[in-house]
Motif scaffolding. Structure first.
Motif, PDB file in Angstrom:
ATOM      1  N   ASP A  11     -11.921 -18.531  -6.592  1.00  0.00           N
ATOM      2  CA  ASP A  11     -11.118 -19.358  -5.686  1.00  0.00           C
ATOM      3  C   ASP A  11     -10.126 -20.243  -6.429  1.00  0.00           C
ATOM      4  O   ASP A  11      -9.895 -21.385  -6.024  1.00  0.00           O
ATOM      5  N   GLU A  12      -9.492 -19.754  -7.474  1.00  0.00           N
ATOM      6  CA  GLU A  12      -8.628 -20.623  -8.271  1.00  0.00           C
ATOM      7  C   GLU A  12      -7.490 -21.240  -7.455  1.00  0.00           C
ATOM      8  O   GLU A  12      -7.221 -22.430  -7.577  1.00  0.00           O
ATOM      9  N   GLU A  13      -6.831 -20.487  -6.594  1.00  0.00           N
ATOM     10  CA  GLU A  13      -5.713 -21.034  -5.815  1.00  0.00           C
ATOM     11  C   GLU A  13      -6.194 -22.031  -4.772  1.00  0.00           C
ATOM     12  O   GLU A  13      -5.616 -23.107  -4.613  1.00  0.00           O
ATOM     13  N   GLY A  14      -7.240 -21.682  -4.045  1.00  0.00           N
ATOM     14  CA  GLY A  14      -7.775 -22.594  -3.042  1.00  0.00           C
ATOM     15  C   GLY A  14      -8.310 -23.872  -3.661  1.00  0.00           C
ATOM     16  O   GLY A  14      -8.143 -24.961  -3.115  1.00  0.00           O
ATOM     17  N   LEU A  15      -8.950 -23.752  -4.804  1.00  0.00           N
ATOM     18  CA  LEU A  15      -9.493 -24.913  -5.500  1.00  0.00           C
ATOM     19  C   LEU A  15      -8.373 -25.884  -5.858  1.00  0.00           C
ATOM     20  O   LEU A  15      -8.513 -27.100  -5.651  1.00  0.00           O
ATOM     21  N   ALA A  16      -7.268 -25.387  -6.349  1.00  0.00           N
ATOM     22  CA  ALA A  16      -6.145 -26.244  -6.723  1.00  0.00           C
ATOM     23  C   ALA A  16      -5.618 -27.011  -5.507  1.00  0.00           C
ATOM     24  O   ALA A  16      -5.327 -28.211  -5.598  1.00  0.00           O
ATOM     25  N   ARG A  17      -5.513 -26.359  -4.356  1.00  0.00           N
ATOM     26  CA  ARG A  17      -5.040 -27.036  -3.131  1.00  0.00           C
ATOM     27  C   ARG A  17      -6.013 -28.134  -2.703  1.00  0.00           C
ATOM     28  O   ARG A  17      -5.604 -29.223  -2.310  1.00  0.00           O
ATOM     29  N   THR A  18      -7.302 -27.851  -2.778  1.00  0.00           N
ATOM     30  CA  THR A  18      -8.298 -28.842  -2.369  1.00  0.00           C
ATOM     31  C   THR A  18      -8.289 -30.031  -3.318  1.00  0.00           C
ATOM     32  O   THR A  18      -8.328 -31.184  -2.876  1.00  0.00           O
ATOM     33  N   LEU A  19      -8.237 -29.778  -4.600  1.00  0.00           N
ATOM     34  CA  LEU A  19      -8.241 -30.862  -5.578  1.00  0.00           C
ATOM     35  C   LEU A  19      -7.031 -31.780  -5.400  1.00  0.00           C
ATOM     36  O   LEU A  19      -7.152 -33.004  -5.557  1.00  0.00           O
ATOM     37  N   ALA A  20      -5.884 -31.217  -5.048  1.00  0.00           N
ATOM     38  CA  ALA A  20      -4.683 -32.032  -4.842  1.00  0.00           C
ATOM     39  C   ALA A  20      -4.889 -33.043  -3.714  1.00  0.00           C
ATOM     40  O   ALA A  20      -4.394 -34.173  -3.793  1.00  0.00           O
ATOM     41  N   SER A  21      -5.655 -32.671  -2.684  1.00  0.00           N
ATOM     42  CA  SER A  21      -5.867 -33.603  -1.568  1.00  0.00           C
ATOM     43  C   SER A  21      -6.880 -34.694  -1.897  1.00  0.00           C
ATOM     44  O   SER A  21      -7.031 -35.648  -1.132  1.00  0.00           O
ATOM     45  N   GLY A  79      -9.766 -24.526  -0.751  1.00  0.00           N
ATOM     46  CA  GLY A  79      -8.638 -24.258   0.133  1.00  0.00           C
ATOM     47  C   GLY A  79      -8.524 -25.268   1.260  1.00  0.00           C
ATOM     48  O   GLY A  79      -7.464 -25.411   1.864  1.00  0.00           O
ATOM     49  N   ALA A  80      -9.594 -25.995   1.553  1.00  0.00           N
ATOM     50  CA  ALA A  80      -9.537 -27.042   2.580  1.00  0.00           C
ATOM     51  C   ALA A  80      -8.748 -28.223   2.024  1.00  0.00           C
ATOM     52  O   ALA A  80      -8.819 -28.529   0.840  1.00  0.00           O
ATOM     53  N   ARG A  81      -7.971 -28.870   2.906  1.00  0.00           N
ATOM     54  CA  ARG A  81      -7.177 -30.022   2.482  1.00  0.00           C
ATOM     55  C   ARG A  81      -7.440 -31.191   3.418  1.00  0.00           C
ATOM     56  O   ARG A  81      -7.337 -31.053   4.635  1.00  0.00           O
ATOM     57  N   LEU A  82      -7.766 -32.332   2.837  1.00  0.00           N
ATOM     58  CA  LEU A  82      -8.009 -33.536   3.619  1.00  0.00           C
ATOM     59  C   LEU A  82      -6.689 -34.225   3.914  1.00  0.00           C
ATOM     60  O   LEU A  82      -5.826 -34.334   3.040  1.00  0.00           O
ATOM     61  N   ALA A  83      -6.539 -34.691   5.162  1.00  0.00           N
ATOM     62  CA  ALA A  83      -5.300 -35.336   5.591  1.00  0.00           C
ATOM     63  C   ALA A  83      -5.307 -36.808   5.200  1.00  0.00           C
ATOM     64  O   ALA A  83      -6.352 -37.403   4.936  1.00  0.00           O
ATOM     65  N   PHE A 118     -16.486 -16.342  19.410  1.00  0.00           N
ATOM     66  CA  PHE A 118     -16.725 -14.960  18.988  1.00  0.00           C
ATOM     67  C   PHE A 118     -16.497 -14.701  17.502  1.00  0.00           C
ATOM     68  O   PHE A 118     -16.771 -13.616  17.023  1.00  0.00           O
ATOM     69  N   SER A 119     -16.026 -15.680  16.791  1.00  0.00           N
ATOM     70  CA  SER A 119     -15.872 -15.492  15.348  1.00  0.00           C
ATOM     71  C   SER A 119     -17.082 -16.091  14.661  1.00  0.00           C
ATOM     72  O   SER A 119     -17.797 -16.902  15.216  1.00  0.00           O
ATOM     73  N   GLY A 120     -17.313 -15.677  13.447  1.00  0.00           N
ATOM     74  CA  GLY A 120     -18.417 -16.254  12.677  1.00  0.00           C
ATOM     75  C   GLY A 120     -18.009 -17.627  12.180  1.00  0.00           C
ATOM     76  O   GLY A 120     -17.350 -17.733  11.163  1.00  0.00           O
ATOM     77  N   ASN A 121     -18.329 -18.665  12.915  1.00  0.00           N
ATOM     78  CA  ASN A 121     -17.972 -20.022  12.520  1.00  0.00           C
ATOM     79  C   ASN A 121     -18.594 -20.380  11.182  1.00  0.00           C
ATOM     80  O   ASN A 121     -19.775 -20.166  10.967  1.00  0.00           O
ATOM     81  N   ARG A 122     -17.783 -20.933  10.311  1.00  0.00           N
ATOM     82  CA  ARG A 122     -18.274 -21.371   9.009  1.00  0.00           C
ATOM     83  C   ARG A 122     -18.726 -22.821   9.142  1.00  0.00           C
ATOM     84  O   ARG A 122     -17.955 -23.691   9.544  1.00  0.00           O
ATOM     85  N   ALA A 123     -19.959 -23.094   8.810  1.00  0.00           N
ATOM     86  CA  ALA A 123     -20.528 -24.435   8.967  1.00  0.00           C
ATOM     87  C   ALA A 123     -19.844 -25.456   8.067  1.00  0.00           C
ATOM     88  O   ALA A 123     -19.829 -26.644   8.371  1.00  0.00           O
ATOM     89  N   LEU A 124     -19.259 -25.011   6.973  1.00  0.00           N
ATOM     90  CA  LEU A 124     -18.630 -25.922   6.025  1.00  0.00           C
ATOM     91  C   LEU A 124     -17.114 -26.025   6.231  1.00  0.00           C
ATOM     92  O   LEU A 124     -16.445 -26.749   5.505  1.00  0.00           O
ATOM     93  N   ALA A 125     -16.578 -25.338   7.237  1.00  0.00           N
ATOM     94  CA  ALA A 125     -15.135 -25.327   7.458  1.00  0.00           C
ATOM     95  C   ALA A 125     -14.569 -26.730   7.651  1.00  0.00           C
ATOM     96  O   ALA A 125     -13.446 -27.012   7.228  1.00  0.00           O
ATOM     97  N   SER A 162      -7.516 -29.800   7.099  1.00  0.00           N
ATOM     98  CA  SER A 162      -6.912 -28.485   7.311  1.00  0.00           C
ATOM     99  C   SER A 162      -7.878 -27.499   6.685  1.00  0.00           C
ATOM    100  O   SER A 162      -8.106 -27.537   5.470  1.00  0.00           O
ATOM    101  N   VAL A 163      -8.479 -26.673   7.521  1.00  0.00           N
ATOM    102  CA  VAL A 163      -9.547 -25.793   7.029  1.00  0.00           C
ATOM    103  C   VAL A 163      -8.986 -24.711   6.124  1.00  0.00           C
ATOM    104  O   VAL A 163      -7.828 -24.318   6.232  1.00  0.00           O
ATOM    105  N   ALA A 164      -9.850 -24.236   5.245  1.00  0.00           N
ATOM    106  CA  ALA A 164      -9.488 -23.158   4.330  1.00  0.00           C
ATOM    107  C   ALA A 164      -9.336 -21.873   5.122  1.00  0.00           C
ATOM    108  O   ALA A 164     -10.065 -21.653   6.094  1.00  0.00           O
ATOM    109  N   PRO A 165      -8.411 -21.023   4.738  1.00  0.00           N
ATOM    110  CA  PRO A 165      -8.295 -19.732   5.421  1.00  0.00           C
ATOM    111  C   PRO A 165      -9.572 -18.919   5.236  1.00  0.00           C
ATOM    112  O   PRO A 165     -10.222 -18.999   4.202  1.00  0.00           O
ATOM    113  N   ALA A 166      -9.933 -18.151   6.263  1.00  0.00           N
ATOM    114  CA  ALA A 166     -11.126 -17.302   6.188  1.00  0.00           C
ATOM    115  C   ALA A 166     -10.887 -16.222   5.142  1.00  0.00           C
ATOM    116  O   ALA A 166      -9.783 -15.700   4.992  1.00  0.00           O
ATOM    117  N   LYS A 167     -11.943 -15.879   4.438  1.00  0.00           N
ATOM    118  CA  LYS A 167     -11.835 -14.827   3.408  1.00  0.00           C
ATOM    119  C   LYS A 167     -12.035 -13.475   4.025  1.00  0.00           C
ATOM    120  O   LYS A 167     -12.719 -13.252   4.931  1.00  0.00           O
TER     121      LYS A 167
END
Length: 167
Positions: A11-21, A79-83, A118-125, A162-167
Protein backbone atom coordinates in the motif's frame (compact mmCIF):
# COMPACT_ATOMS: atom_id res chain seq x y z
CA UNK A 1 -1.74 11.21 23.33
CA UNK A 2 -2.60 9.11 20.34
CA UNK A 3 -0.78 6.33 18.51
CA UNK A 4 -1.78 5.82 14.88
CA UNK A 5 -1.77 2.28 13.49
CA UNK A 6 -2.03 1.58 9.77
CA UNK A 7 -2.13 -2.05 8.65
CA UNK A 8 -0.59 -2.44 5.19
CA UNK A 9 -0.07 -4.94 2.40
CA UNK A 10 1.52 -3.41 -0.72
CA UNK A 11 0.00 0.00 0.00
CA UNK A 12 2.83 2.46 -0.66
CA UNK A 13 0.66 5.04 -2.49
CA UNK A 14 -2.27 4.85 -0.09
CA UNK A 15 0.05 5.01 2.90
CA UNK A 16 1.61 8.25 1.63
CA UNK A 17 -1.86 9.87 1.26
CA UNK A 18 -2.89 8.82 4.76
CA UNK A 19 0.34 10.01 6.36
CA UNK A 20 -0.04 13.43 4.72
CA UNK A 21 -3.38 13.92 6.50
CA UNK A 22 -1.75 13.19 9.88
CA UNK A 23 0.86 15.95 9.74
CA UNK A 24 -1.32 18.48 11.57
CA UNK A 25 -1.86 16.02 14.43
CA UNK A 26 1.87 15.52 14.81
CA UNK A 27 2.52 19.28 14.77
CA UNK A 28 -0.20 19.87 17.40
CA UNK A 29 1.28 17.15 19.62
CA UNK A 30 -1.81 14.93 19.46
CA UNK A 31 -0.12 12.15 17.45
CA UNK A 32 2.61 10.60 19.55
CA UNK A 33 3.72 7.91 17.11
CA UNK A 34 2.69 6.30 13.84
CA UNK A 35 3.13 2.57 13.47
CA UNK A 36 2.86 0.88 10.09
CA UNK A 37 1.84 -2.72 10.77
CA UNK A 38 2.85 -4.62 7.67
CA UNK A 39 1.49 -8.02 6.70
CA UNK A 40 4.01 -8.98 4.03
CA UNK A 41 4.40 -6.15 1.52
CA UNK A 42 6.65 -6.66 -1.48
CA UNK A 43 6.48 -3.07 -2.75
CA UNK A 44 8.11 0.05 -1.26
CA UNK A 45 5.70 0.39 1.69
CA UNK A 46 8.57 0.08 4.17
CA UNK A 47 10.47 2.93 2.50
CA UNK A 48 7.46 5.24 2.60
CA UNK A 49 7.05 4.49 6.31
CA UNK A 50 10.75 5.00 7.05
CA UNK A 51 10.97 8.27 5.09
CA UNK A 52 7.96 9.61 6.99
CA UNK A 53 9.53 8.72 10.35
CA UNK A 54 7.05 5.94 11.18
CA UNK A 55 7.80 2.77 13.08
CA UNK A 56 7.60 -0.17 10.68
CA UNK A 57 6.49 -3.44 12.26
CA UNK A 58 6.20 -6.77 10.48
CA UNK A 59 3.63 -9.16 11.83
CA UNK A 60 0.39 -7.23 11.73
CA UNK A 61 -1.63 -5.09 14.06
CA UNK A 62 -1.13 -7.07 17.29
CA UNK A 63 2.60 -6.32 17.14
CA UNK A 64 1.84 -2.65 16.50
CA UNK A 65 -0.53 -2.41 19.45
CA UNK A 66 2.16 -3.77 21.74
CA UNK A 67 4.60 -1.08 20.55
CA UNK A 68 2.14 1.81 20.67
CA UNK A 69 3.05 4.49 23.19
CA UNK A 70 -0.29 6.31 23.34
CA UNK A 71 -3.18 5.48 25.65
CA UNK A 72 -5.52 5.79 22.67
CA UNK A 73 -5.09 4.27 19.21
CA UNK A 74 -6.29 5.58 15.86
CA UNK A 75 -6.55 2.76 13.33
CA UNK A 76 -6.79 3.72 9.67
CA UNK A 77 -6.79 2.01 6.30
CA UNK A 78 -4.02 3.04 3.91
CA UNK A 79 -5.48 5.62 1.54
CA UNK A 80 -7.96 7.08 4.05
CA UNK A 81 -7.59 10.83 4.59
CA UNK A 82 -8.75 12.74 7.65
CA UNK A 83 -10.43 16.08 6.99
CA UNK A 84 -9.59 19.41 8.60
CA UNK A 85 -10.78 19.58 12.21
CA UNK A 86 -10.18 15.96 13.14
CA UNK A 87 -7.60 16.85 15.79
CA UNK A 88 -9.98 18.78 18.06
CA UNK A 89 -12.74 16.20 17.72
CA UNK A 90 -10.46 13.26 18.58
CA UNK A 91 -8.82 15.13 21.47
CA UNK A 92 -12.23 15.99 22.94
CA UNK A 93 -13.46 12.42 22.56
CA UNK A 94 -10.44 10.83 24.21
CA UNK A 95 -10.58 13.32 27.09
CA UNK A 96 -14.15 12.44 28.08
CA UNK A 97 -15.10 9.06 26.62
CA UNK A 98 -14.10 5.48 27.16
CA UNK A 99 -15.93 3.94 24.21
CA UNK A 100 -14.49 3.58 20.70
CA UNK A 101 -15.41 6.07 17.98
CA UNK A 102 -15.52 6.28 14.18
CA UNK A 103 -15.32 9.25 11.86
CA UNK A 104 -18.19 10.51 9.71
CA UNK A 105 -17.79 9.90 6.00
CA UNK A 106 -16.99 12.96 3.93
CA UNK A 107 -19.75 13.83 1.48
CA UNK A 108 -17.69 12.59 -1.47
CA UNK A 109 -17.17 9.23 0.28
CA UNK A 110 -20.81 8.56 1.08
CA UNK A 111 -22.33 5.70 -0.84
CA UNK A 112 -26.05 5.19 -1.45
CA UNK A 113 -27.86 3.10 1.16
CA UNK A 114 -28.49 0.05 -1.05
CA UNK A 115 -24.87 0.01 -2.21
CA UNK A 116 -23.75 -0.08 1.42
CA UNK A 117 -26.19 -2.88 2.24
CA UNK A 118 -25.16 -5.13 -0.64
CA UNK A 119 -21.44 -4.44 -0.65
CA UNK A 120 -19.01 -5.96 1.80
CA UNK A 121 -18.75 -3.05 4.23
CA UNK A 122 -15.26 -2.62 5.60
CA UNK A 123 -15.38 -2.14 9.37
CA UNK A 124 -12.25 0.03 9.30
CA UNK A 125 -13.36 2.25 6.39
CA UNK A 126 -14.35 5.04 8.78
CA UNK A 127 -11.30 4.60 10.98
CA UNK A 128 -11.41 3.62 14.63
CA UNK A 129 -10.41 5.50 17.76
CA UNK A 130 -10.06 2.95 20.57
CA UNK A 131 -8.30 2.75 23.92
CA UNK A 132 -5.09 0.77 23.90
CA UNK A 133 -6.44 -1.37 26.73
CA UNK A 134 -9.52 -2.39 24.74
CA UNK A 135 -7.53 -2.93 21.52
CA UNK A 136 -5.05 -5.14 23.36
CA UNK A 137 -7.86 -7.31 24.68
CA UNK A 138 -9.54 -7.56 21.27
CA UNK A 139 -6.27 -8.31 19.44
CA UNK A 140 -5.88 -11.59 21.32
CA UNK A 141 -8.69 -13.10 19.23
CA UNK A 142 -8.38 -10.96 16.09
CA UNK A 143 -5.76 -11.38 13.39
CA UNK A 144 -6.23 -7.97 11.74
CA UNK A 145 -7.23 -4.37 12.37
CA UNK A 146 -10.39 -5.08 10.37
CA UNK A 147 -11.31 -7.90 12.75
CA UNK A 148 -10.77 -5.65 15.77
CA UNK A 149 -13.06 -2.98 14.30
CA UNK A 150 -15.84 -5.37 13.22
CA UNK A 151 -18.96 -5.40 15.38
CA UNK A 152 -17.86 -2.76 17.89
CA UNK A 153 -20.40 -0.35 19.31
CA UNK A 154 -18.95 3.10 18.60
CA UNK A 155 -19.71 6.77 18.91
CA UNK A 156 -19.85 8.81 15.70
CA UNK A 157 -17.41 11.74 15.58
CA UNK A 158 -18.27 14.95 13.71
CA UNK A 159 -14.83 14.95 12.10
CA UNK A 160 -14.86 13.55 8.57
CA UNK A 161 -12.82 10.95 6.75
CA UNK A 162 -12.40 10.34 3.04
CA UNK A 163 -12.41 6.56 2.92
CA UNK A 164 -9.76 4.58 1.11
CA UNK A 165 -10.79 3.16 -2.25
CA UNK A 166 -11.85 -0.49 -2.11
CA UNK A 167 -9.19 -2.92 -3.27
Amino acid sequence: MLSVLIETLNDEEGLARTLASLIGGAVEGVVRDVIVCDTGSTDQTHRVAEHAGCHFVAGGVAAGIRQAKGEWLLMLEPGARLAEGWIDDVAAHTARQTMPARFSRARASRTPFLSRVFSGNRALAEGLVISKRQATALSKNARSAEAIARGLATKRLHAEISVAPAK
